[in-house]
Design a protein around this motif. Sequence first.
Motif, PDB file in Angstrom:
ATOM      1  N   LEU A   1      44.605  46.498  52.382  1.00 24.23           N
ATOM      2  CA  LEU A   1      45.963  46.039  52.657  1.00 24.23           C
ATOM      3  C   LEU A   1      46.036  45.473  54.065  1.00 24.23           C
ATOM      4  N   ASP A   2      46.911  44.494  54.252  1.00 24.08           N
ATOM      5  CA  ASP A   2      47.203  43.916  55.556  1.00 24.08           C
ATOM      6  C   ASP A   2      48.717  43.872  55.694  1.00 24.08           C
ATOM      7  N   ASN A   3      49.253  44.743  56.562  1.00 24.36           N
ATOM      8  CA  ASN A   3      50.713  44.862  56.705  1.00 24.36           C
ATOM      9  C   ASN A   3      51.378  45.166  55.362  1.00 24.36           C
ATOM     10  N   GLY A   4      50.710  45.992  54.587  1.00 25.15           N
ATOM     11  CA  GLY A   4      51.277  46.414  53.306  1.00 25.15           C
ATOM     12  C   GLY A   4      51.018  45.476  52.157  1.00 25.15           C
ATOM     13  N   ASN A   5      50.392  44.324  52.416  1.00 25.70           N
ATOM     14  CA  ASN A   5      50.134  43.357  51.353  1.00 25.70           C
ATOM     15  C   ASN A   5      48.659  43.380  50.958  1.00 25.70           C
ATOM     16  N   PRO A   6      48.362  43.410  49.670  1.00 28.46           N
ATOM     17  CA  PRO A   6      46.969  43.416  49.227  1.00 28.46           C
ATOM     18  C   PRO A   6      46.271  42.116  49.593  1.00 28.46           C
ATOM     19  N   GLN A   7      44.985  42.234  49.937  1.00 30.84           N
ATOM     20  CA  GLN A   7      44.204  41.072  50.356  1.00 30.84           C
ATOM     21  C   GLN A   7      43.492  40.373  49.192  1.00 30.84           C
ATOM     22  N   MET A   8      43.839  40.750  47.989  1.00 37.10           N
ATOM     23  CA  MET A   8      43.333  40.067  46.797  1.00 37.10           C
ATOM     24  C   MET A   8      44.507  39.778  45.885  1.00 37.10           C
ATOM     25  N   SER A   9      44.494  38.596  45.280  1.00 36.86           N
ATOM     26  CA  SER A   9      45.531  38.267  44.304  1.00 36.86           C
ATOM     27  C   SER A   9      45.231  38.993  42.998  1.00 36.86           C
ATOM     28  N   LEU A  10      46.229  39.034  42.108  1.00 39.49           N
ATOM     29  CA  LEU A  10      46.002  39.641  40.798  1.00 39.49           C
ATOM     30  C   LEU A  10      44.953  38.856  40.010  1.00 39.49           C
ATOM     31  N   ASP A  11      44.882  37.550  40.223  1.00 42.65           N
ATOM     32  CA  ASP A  11      43.824  36.756  39.584  1.00 42.65           C
ATOM     33  C   ASP A  11      42.451  37.257  40.017  1.00 42.65           C
ATOM     34  N   ASP A  12      42.314  37.561  41.324  1.00 41.64           N
ATOM     35  CA  ASP A  12      41.031  38.054  41.830  1.00 41.64           C
ATOM     36  C   ASP A  12      40.724  39.440  41.295  1.00 41.64           C
ATOM     37  N   VAL A  13      41.745  40.296  41.183  1.00 38.82           N
ATOM     38  CA  VAL A  13      41.537  41.640  40.639  1.00 38.82           C
ATOM     39  C   VAL A  13      41.067  41.535  39.185  1.00 38.82           C
ATOM     40  N   ALA A  14      41.747  40.692  38.401  1.00 40.59           N
ATOM     41  CA  ALA A  14      41.347  40.505  37.000  1.00 40.59           C
ATOM     42  C   ALA A  14      39.917  39.976  36.915  1.00 40.59           C
ATOM     43  N   ARG A  15      39.575  39.086  37.806  1.00 42.39           N
ATOM     44  CA  ARG A  15      38.221  38.523  37.814  1.00 42.39           C
ATOM     45  C   ARG A  15      37.180  39.607  38.083  1.00 42.39           C
TER      46      ARG A  15
END
Length: 563
Positions: free
Chosen positions: A262-276
């Motif tokens: 996380l960076d300031n509470g925001n994930p550093q990977m998009s959901l597309d990247d997580v699915a990938r």
Amino acid sequence: MRRSPQLGAFLAYVVEARLAGDAGAIKAYSIAVDVFGRAADFDPQRDPIVRVQARRLRALLAEFYQSGNAEAPIEIVLPIGGYVPEFRARMLEQLPPEQQPVAPIYQDGARAKQSVKPQTETGRPRAVWAVGILALAILILAGIYWTSLSERTGVAVPVAQPAMPFVIVEEFESLIDDRRGVPLVAGLAIELVTDLNQFPDLSARYGDTQAEVTQGDLALGQPIYMLSGVVRRTEQGVRYSVLLREHNSEAAFASVDVSVPLDNGNPQMSLDDVARMIAIRLGSPRGPLHAATRQWLASSTASDLVLEPYPCFIAAALFREQRLLIDATQVERCAEAGARGGDSESQALLALITADRGWRIGSDNEEGAALLAEGGRLADEAIRIEPISAFNWASRGFVALLGGDTLQAREYYSTAMQLNPAAVDMLADYAYVEAQIGNWQLANSLSALAFSVESDPPNFYYSVPALHALRDGDYRAAVEFGERMIEGLPDLGSAVLVSAGGHLRDNTVINAYLPRLLASNRFRRMGIMPALRYHILDTELLRVLSNGISHAGVPVDRLARPF
């Protein structure tokens, strides 16, 4: 057939269309809509129901005709890779005496005149009982002695081939309050379904929040897996945990974890990247979904068996990893069968095999050049049939690379990666192409991602780290990686190892691999450096290779000219 009315409807549909002279209308789309009730926007590339049901129908027909229960003089055959049935006259000895024809059998719907011995009413019940008792006895004996009986008599036993895995993806559950931040699971299940359906050897559908296995799912005849997931907070950020289980079992079949900082509470990977990242692990030919099929192929003794498309793709992956384990002719045979049936990805696989044979013969040889050209034609045709298949584009890229067009290969692989960025072997191949061009930052990042997925990577994965270590002067690492690389890429691997040994002045390495370098037919026909320049465009890498091989004691004439 009674247990699956859909298969009966499938058989009736294609037979009646053929008899009516309408064979051209027998397509996957029309079968899906007219028989299986799919909507008008049915896409045969995303929904494999027709291919899967066709495999089941072929198996049932083969079982029926080999059971001894078939009395008709005509046999219905559904060819592998197609849906248009063929009608064949059965051999006379296959029929009981009272059913043997006395007139010719005519195909394509024309009636055949035959003489059948009439049966008396008084004799029928006794005959029925006798046949029933005999059939029961045969079934019991067959169950005990079927294997040895088939070996003694030469009667072919139908082999049940593994079916393509089918994954039902449920919505992920979030244990984190994300109302004020970026949604952490919304759309992830849908994206994962899309990614999994890009693989030629997997199929998937969306299962909503609590998936139910439907009769339609069961009718596919595929092994069904349920995929569920949860996202939760950890010290490092958030973790997506995926659980895969067989649909009729609560036990975990496999699990996958993806950690996202996380960076300031925001994930550093998009959901597309997580699915990938999830799909790249599940879709690997060495992943858990294909483990049973790989074991079946490794233990199968039926070398003359024509594999169906799904096990054919897994066999091709096995062949590439371990050429001694799988017979190349078996892979070529099943690729040809699928290509004849109009399957574009089978044709792309055939293109790979054809071009690989041409490359090994040599592009400087007339026969080799013709095979490379034929491989390119087959791959182009596969793309024309199905331009949204990542496998087809990657195959075209590999064929271009074998043909010496490294820059064009890069374009094809780039297109393939846009379509399916989760195909791990494709990642490794794309990294290899970028390395030969000299785009090391991208090559190393793609290679590192491929290595992060596989616990025991195939030998050809080691080409990028071996080449990079050699180019950067880390010759010990080049030897370490090269010793794995050489089993997958023997010509280039031997060049890397001899060059690294030459730079190190290490006679142990030189003595071990110099004979393999000089025995290469490719290097003999072209000269060592001309053969290396056939693929490699990075001038610095070529310079390091040339200097190291020269330091190993190889004369200049061997480096520059045929020998």
